[in-house]
Design a protein around this motif. Structure first.
Motif, PDB file in Angstrom:
ATOM      1  N   THR A  34     -11.239  22.015 -12.039  1.00 47.68           N
ATOM      2  CA  THR A  34     -12.619  22.057 -12.515  1.00 47.68           C
ATOM      3  C   THR A  34     -12.626  21.521 -13.933  1.00 47.68           C
ATOM      4  O   THR A  34     -11.591  21.543 -14.616  1.00 47.68           O
ATOM      5  N   GLY A  35     -13.757  21.046 -14.372  1.00 44.30           N
ATOM      6  CA  GLY A  35     -13.845  20.498 -15.718  1.00 44.30           C
ATOM      7  C   GLY A  35     -13.397  21.474 -16.787  1.00 44.30           C
ATOM      8  O   GLY A  35     -12.656  21.128 -17.706  1.00 44.30           O
ATOM      9  N   SER A  36     -13.841  22.723 -16.649  1.00 47.73           N
ATOM     10  CA  SER A  36     -13.519  23.709 -17.688  1.00 47.73           C
ATOM     11  C   SER A  36     -12.028  24.049 -17.710  1.00 47.73           C
ATOM     12  O   SER A  36     -11.429  24.150 -18.789  1.00 47.73           O
ATOM     13  N   GLU A  37     -11.406  24.225 -16.539  1.00 48.41           N
ATOM     14  CA  GLU A  37      -9.981  24.584 -16.529  1.00 48.41           C
ATOM     15  C   GLU A  37      -9.102  23.411 -16.958  1.00 48.41           C
ATOM     16  O   GLU A  37      -8.087  23.601 -17.619  1.00 48.41           O
ATOM     17  N   LYS A  39     -10.023  21.107 -19.083  1.00 53.73           N
ATOM     18  CA  LYS A  39     -10.194  21.029 -20.535  1.00 53.73           C
ATOM     19  C   LYS A  39      -9.342  22.089 -21.225  1.00 53.73           C
ATOM     20  O   LYS A  39      -8.703  21.819 -22.240  1.00 53.73           O
ATOM     21  N   GLU A  40      -9.320  23.314 -20.678  1.00 49.46           N
ATOM     22  CA  GLU A  40      -8.477  24.376 -21.247  1.00 49.46           C
ATOM     23  C   GLU A  40      -7.006  23.962 -21.244  1.00 49.46           C
ATOM     24  O   GLU A  40      -6.286  24.207 -22.216  1.00 49.46           O
ATOM     25  N   ASP A  43      -6.462  21.321 -23.941  1.00 49.07           N
ATOM     26  CA  ASP A  43      -6.477  21.963 -25.262  1.00 49.07           C
ATOM     27  C   ASP A  43      -5.190  22.735 -25.510  1.00 49.07           C
ATOM     28  O   ASP A  43      -4.628  22.711 -26.609  1.00 49.07           O
TER      29      ASP A  43
END
Length: 94
Positions: A34-37, A39-40, A43
């Motif tokens: 997913t986009g959020s995971e 990105k995490e 980072d």
């Protein structure tokens, strides 16, 4: 230097991070696609001290590596580089 090993599969990946001499920075953990995971994950990898290299293992690369080892396939005919091939062979047997 850090090495992030990523085993990519459908919908999720397993990630672990090591340093030289087998020092474990991060035990294997799951990252959903997913986009959020993702990105995490990016980072997190950027936050590690020193240079971080990523080694990705997919089923297709594993097939190429096994073909080269078992059937002595001409490496030049495979659409991957030697370093990727040898890293995937290494990761397969570790």
């Amino acid at each position: 230097m850090n090495v992030a090993g990523i085993d990519v599969s459908k919908g999720k990946s397993m990630v672990s991070v090591l340093r030289p001499l087998g020092e474990v920075v991060a035990k294997p953990f799951e990252v959903r696609h997913t986009g959020s995971e993702l990105k995490e994950l990016a980072d997190y990898l950027k936050s590690l001290d020193g240079e971080t290299r990523v080694i990705m293992l997919t089923f297709l690369l594993l097939v190429f590596a096994l073909m080269a080892v078992i059937f002595a396939v001409d490496i030049g005919s495979l659409p991957i580089t030697l370093d990727v091939l040898f890293w995937n062979i290494f990761l397969f047997f570790v």
